[in-house]
Each structure stands twice: as C-alpha cells, then as structure tokens.
Design an enzyme around this catalytic site. Sequence first.
Site, PDB file in Angstrom:
ATOM      1  N   ASP A  11       0.959  -1.187  -0.050  1.00  0.00           N
ATOM      2  CA  ASP A  11      -0.035  -0.006   0.080  1.00  0.00           C
ATOM      3  C   ASP A  11       0.758   1.169   0.074  1.00  0.00           C
ATOM      4  O   ASP A  11       1.747   1.372   1.092  1.00  0.00           O
ATOM      5  CB  ASP A  11      -1.030  -0.111   1.330  1.00  0.00           C
ATOM      6  CG  ASP A  11      -1.897  -0.896   1.151  1.00  0.00           C
ATOM      7  OD1 ASP A  11      -2.297  -1.334   0.172  1.00  0.00           O
ATOM      8  OD2 ASP A  11      -2.519  -1.557   2.291  1.00  0.00           O
ATOM      9  N   ASP A 130     -13.344  -3.394  -1.747  1.00  0.00           N
ATOM     10  CA  ASP A 130     -13.326  -3.044  -0.328  1.00  0.00           C
ATOM     11  C   ASP A 130     -14.856  -3.141   0.228  1.00  0.00           C
ATOM     12  O   ASP A 130     -15.769  -2.198  -0.058  1.00  0.00           O
ATOM     13  CB  ASP A 130     -12.892  -1.624  -0.144  1.00  0.00           C
ATOM     14  CG  ASP A 130     -11.550  -1.601  -0.732  1.00  0.00           C
ATOM     15  OD1 ASP A 130     -10.901  -2.517  -0.735  1.00  0.00           O
ATOM     16  OD2 ASP A 130     -11.025  -0.350  -1.298  1.00  0.00           O
TER      17      ASP A 130
END
Length: 253
Positions: A11, A130
């Site tokens: 990330d 998500d």
Amino acid sequence: MLSRRIIPCLDVNAGRVVKGVRFQQLRDAGDPVACARAYDAQGADELIFLDITASSDERKIMHDVVAATAEQCFMPLTVGGGLRTVADIETMLKAGADKVSLNTAAIKNPQLIADAAERFGVQCIVVAIDAKREPDGQSWRVYTHGGRNPTELDAIAWARRAVELGAGEILLTSMDRDGTGDGYDLELTRGVSDAVSVPVIASGGAGTLQHLADVLDQGHASAVLAASIFHFGTYTIAQAKAFLGQRGVPVRS
C-alpha cells in the site's frame, strides 16, 4: 488442485509503503522498490502495488515508482489506484505491470471492465472490492475512494457483475478486518468465492499463519494477501509456505 498463492501487498502513499488499521492510522513500512526486491528474494508468488490515495486525491498513479518497482520484481505484479481509463491501464502495463486492479473507476463506469478485458485480456483485469459488513450482519457494502465513500452496492452482487463484465480475478478486502490481525472475514470471502467462477484473493486481517490456512480452506479463497505480518517481520513468505504445505495446502515451492 491449483497451487494457492501467497501475495504481499504494498500500500503506497506519497511514495512510501504504509500499513494501517481499517484503512486508518498509517505506519511507514519502507521503500516500495526495496520491499519489492525483498519479497522477490523471499519467493512471493505475486506482488500487489496499490497507490491508496490516487483515487481520493484524484490524481494519476505514480508511474516512476511503479516502473522502478517492476524492474526489481520478477514475479507477477498487479498495480492499482487511480486508474480511470483504458489508456491509464495501458500506461501501467507498459511500465511493467502484469495485471491492473480496478476499484473506484470500475464502480463509476462498469464498462471500463469490459473495455479493458477486451483490449488486454481478462487475465490482466483484477477488480478490487473494499467491503464492510452491514449492521444486519448478513451483507457487506462496497466502498470506494480507498474506503472513504459508501456505495449502494452489495459486495457479492458486485463481484458477480464484475466477473460478468470481464474481471479475471477479484481482490476482496474486508474493511472490518484490515490491519487488525484478527483473521480474515471467512463469511464474506466464502460468499464471494462461491458466487464467482474466477480466483478470489482474500485480504484484510491476517495475523497468524493459521489465518492464511483458514481463509484458503473455510473461505474458499484461491490466494491470500497479507501486508503487516510480512512487512514488519512477524513471518516470512517461506514460513507461510512451509506452514501451509505441512497442512496439505498446495503451494508453489
């Protein structure tokens, strides 16, 4: 049975690898190029690079960082974050990505999945979802812009639709479990895995090696993504593969 893949995830925020809890409280975890080199040496099956603020900041993904990461990475590399057009996807593939991950843009414009799959092949197109469990406990809502904005979409229904449009893989993150180390959301993962015909990468919640085994077995996932347990040295890729292999899970040596 196909080998189960172990996939570390980078990330990236402002050019640095970070890791948070439930998409918040970001900790620095190093340089993406150095991390890619280390995971390549450790024998990771693939690597996922997500520019986690590109969509919310409404900017392009960092091309130079991706290119430098790809140079050090001899395993398949998936890149996502801020990809909005077929041209954006082509730029990332030319920079060295093997696959691209679409999330916010695919929800805004589902036709992008179909157009990209037709142009580059379904094997190139990963749709990232998500998802956060709803108060009823029985369903999961899809969020966009790095987990900031709720949509009206149900995670399982959206996964099914994405595959119909041409997604070759689903990257499924439990926002409730992300960074907690409490284990993957097995119900969510199983629900999506059983609903689609393509591989599902389980993400969000790895804290122990048993968690990896559980989501592959009980969650019916094809691959496991983990960040914190690898970035901060809790376990190595080799330890994860050995643990799974001892339990009869087919892994790549």
